[in-house]
Design a protein around this motif. Sequence first.
Motif, mmCIF file in Angstrom:
data_model
loop_
_atom_site.group_PDB
_atom_site.id
_atom_site.type_symbol
_atom_site.label_atom_id
_atom_site.label_comp_id
_atom_site.label_asym_id
_atom_site.label_seq_id
_atom_site.Cartn_x
_atom_site.Cartn_y
_atom_site.Cartn_z
ATOM 1 N N CYS A 1 0.878 -1.163 0.000
ATOM 2 C CA CYS A 1 0.000 0.000 0.000
ATOM 3 C C CYS A 1 0.923 1.222 0.000
ATOM 4 C CB CYS A 1 -0.942 -0.007 1.204
ATOM 5 S SG CYS A 1 -0.118 0.198 2.799
ATOM 6 N N LYS A 2 0.391 2.379 0.255
ATOM 7 C CA LYS A 2 1.217 3.590 0.196
ATOM 8 C C LYS A 2 2.312 3.590 1.268
ATOM 9 C CE LYS A 2 1.041 8.604 0.619
ATOM 10 N NZ LYS A 2 0.201 9.766 0.904
ATOM 11 N N SER A 3 1.933 3.374 2.540
ATOM 12 C CA SER A 3 2.899 3.519 3.627
ATOM 13 C C SER A 3 3.177 2.230 4.393
ATOM 14 C CB SER A 3 2.409 4.570 4.618
ATOM 15 O OG SER A 3 1.233 4.107 5.270
ATOM 16 N N GLY A 4 2.418 1.190 4.147
ATOM 17 C CA GLY A 4 2.595 -0.078 4.828
ATOM 18 C C GLY A 4 1.557 -0.372 5.888
ATOM 19 N N THR A 5 0.750 0.615 6.257
ATOM 20 C CA THR A 5 -0.232 0.410 7.320
ATOM 21 C C THR A 5 -1.315 -0.573 6.895
ATOM 22 O OG1 THR A 5 0.186 2.633 8.150
ATOM 23 C CG2 THR A 5 -1.856 1.567 8.865
ATOM 24 N N ARG A 6 -1.950 -0.317 5.768
ATOM 25 C CA ARG A 6 -3.009 -1.224 5.292
ATOM 26 C C ARG A 6 -2.424 -2.583 4.938
ATOM 27 N NH1 ARG A 6 -5.389 2.901 0.908
ATOM 28 N NH2 ARG A 6 -3.224 3.585 1.065
ATOM 29 N N ALA A 7 -1.234 -2.593 4.351
ATOM 30 C CA ALA A 7 -0.587 -3.856 3.987
ATOM 31 C C ALA A 7 -0.317 -4.700 5.225
ATOM 32 C CB ALA A 7 0.704 -3.584 3.230
ATOM 33 N N THR A 8 0.081 -4.056 6.316
ATOM 34 C CA THR A 8 0.344 -4.795 7.557
ATOM 35 C C THR A 8 -0.929 -5.444 8.084
ATOM 36 O OG1 THR A 8 2.201 -3.357 8.096
ATOM 37 C CG2 THR A 8 1.221 -4.591 9.915
ATOM 38 N N ALA A 9 -2.030 -4.699 8.058
ATOM 39 C CA ALA A 9 -3.302 -5.261 8.521
ATOM 40 C C ALA A 9 -3.725 -6.432 7.642
ATOM 41 C CB ALA A 9 -4.381 -4.172 8.536
ATOM 42 N N VAL A 10 -3.688 -6.246 6.338
ATOM 43 C CA VAL A 10 -4.124 -7.297 5.413
ATOM 44 C C VAL A 10 -3.175 -8.491 5.460
ATOM 45 C CG1 VAL A 10 -4.455 -7.874 2.970
ATOM 46 C CG2 VAL A 10 -5.405 -5.761 3.891
ATOM 47 N N GLY A 11 -1.883 -8.232 5.439
ATOM 48 C CA GLY A 11 -0.910 -9.328 5.462
ATOM 49 C C GLY A 11 -1.027 -10.167 6.717
ATOM 50 N N THR A 12 -1.186 -9.524 7.848
ATOM 51 C CA THR A 12 -1.336 -10.245 9.116
ATOM 52 C C THR A 12 -2.617 -11.082 9.107
ATOM 53 O OG1 THR A 12 -0.108 -8.525 10.280
ATOM 54 C CG2 THR A 12 -1.495 -9.981 11.624
ATOM 55 N N ALA A 13 -3.691 -10.492 8.634
ATOM 56 C CA ALA A 13 -4.962 -11.223 8.590
ATOM 57 C C ALA A 13 -4.906 -12.376 7.596
ATOM 58 C CB ALA A 13 -6.104 -10.268 8.253
ATOM 59 N N ILE B 1 4.832 -8.588 3.862
ATOM 60 C CA ILE B 1 4.372 -7.197 3.884
ATOM 61 C C ILE B 1 5.544 -6.309 3.489
ATOM 62 C CG2 ILE B 1 3.497 -5.355 5.374
ATOM 63 C CD1 ILE B 1 2.566 -7.892 7.213
ATOM 64 N N LEU B 2 5.341 -5.443 2.500
ATOM 65 C CA LEU B 2 6.397 -4.508 2.115
ATOM 66 C C LEU B 2 6.525 -3.452 3.209
ATOM 67 C CD1 LEU B 2 8.538 -3.582 0.131
ATOM 68 C CD2 LEU B 2 6.759 -2.240 -1.032
ATOM 69 N N LYS B 3 7.617 -3.516 3.943
ATOM 70 C CA LYS B 3 7.841 -2.596 5.069
ATOM 71 C C LYS B 3 7.965 -1.164 4.550
ATOM 72 C CE LYS B 3 10.784 -1.809 9.052
ATOM 73 N NZ LYS B 3 11.938 -2.286 9.809
ATOM 74 N N GLY B 4 7.116 -0.288 5.050
ATOM 75 C CA GLY B 4 7.139 1.114 4.637
ATOM 76 C C GLY B 4 6.373 1.396 3.361
ATOM 77 N N GLY B 5 5.833 0.350 2.744
ATOM 78 C CA GLY B 5 4.990 0.512 1.568
ATOM 79 C C GLY B 5 5.713 1.065 0.344
ATOM 80 N N LEU B 6 4.911 1.571 -0.578
ATOM 81 C CA LEU B 6 5.457 2.108 -1.822
ATOM 82 C C LEU B 6 6.313 3.348 -1.576
ATOM 83 C CD1 LEU B 6 2.396 1.611 -4.175
ATOM 84 C CD2 LEU B 6 4.499 0.272 -4.093
ATOM 85 N N MET B 7 6.038 4.070 -0.496
ATOM 86 C CA MET B 7 6.874 5.228 -0.164
ATOM 87 C C MET B 7 8.306 4.781 0.132
ATOM 88 S SD MET B 7 4.135 7.455 2.102
ATOM 89 C CE MET B 7 5.405 8.297 2.973
ATOM 90 N N ALA B 8 8.476 3.713 0.878
ATOM 91 C CA ALA B 8 9.815 3.209 1.193
ATOM 92 C C ALA B 8 10.479 2.625 -0.051
ATOM 93 C CB ALA B 8 9.737 2.161 2.301
#
Length: 166
Positions: free
Chosen positions: A114-126, A137-144
């Motif tokens: 995702c953009k910053s990793g927040t949504r990706a962390t929720a989805v990846g964990t679930a 999960i891409l740490k830091g998202g597309l911004m990183a």
Amino acid sequence: MKRCVLLMAGLASLVSLGAAAGGYDAGLAASYADLFEPAVAAKTGKALHLMKPDQLMKDLQAGKEIIALDVRTPNESDLLRITLPGSLQMPINEVFLAENLDRIPQNNPVVVVCKSGTRATAVGTALRHVGFNNVYILKGGLMALSAHLNAKNANPPMPQVSGSSK
């Protein structure tokens, strides 16, 4: 007196119902405890399946078949699309629909972005919680990832073919 006893019994029932209704699912909590049990100190990132942008790039450049699962909104992904082969775009609120879960491969690594990793962390964990052990999960998202990329590391030199001359 009878009325007082009935009133107290009714009140006790309401209190116990309220506690149950406002409580938590102990079975679900135990399953999350198992999921997070290896997440201790320096091992947390690995236990949570966080992947740093440099590792993603190394894996892609090594030819690993990685599927990107973009959980941003359609408007976000329309502006900046992930073009890796096999990439999937599913907004966070649609990932857990049965037809979308069926689209997520279980035989290749899947990196949730995702953009910053927040949504990706929720989805990846679930996703891992429901049995997708191949999800990272891409740490830091597309911004990183964007901050990591430059002309050199995004375009590594091609290996020289033996016997070729310059």
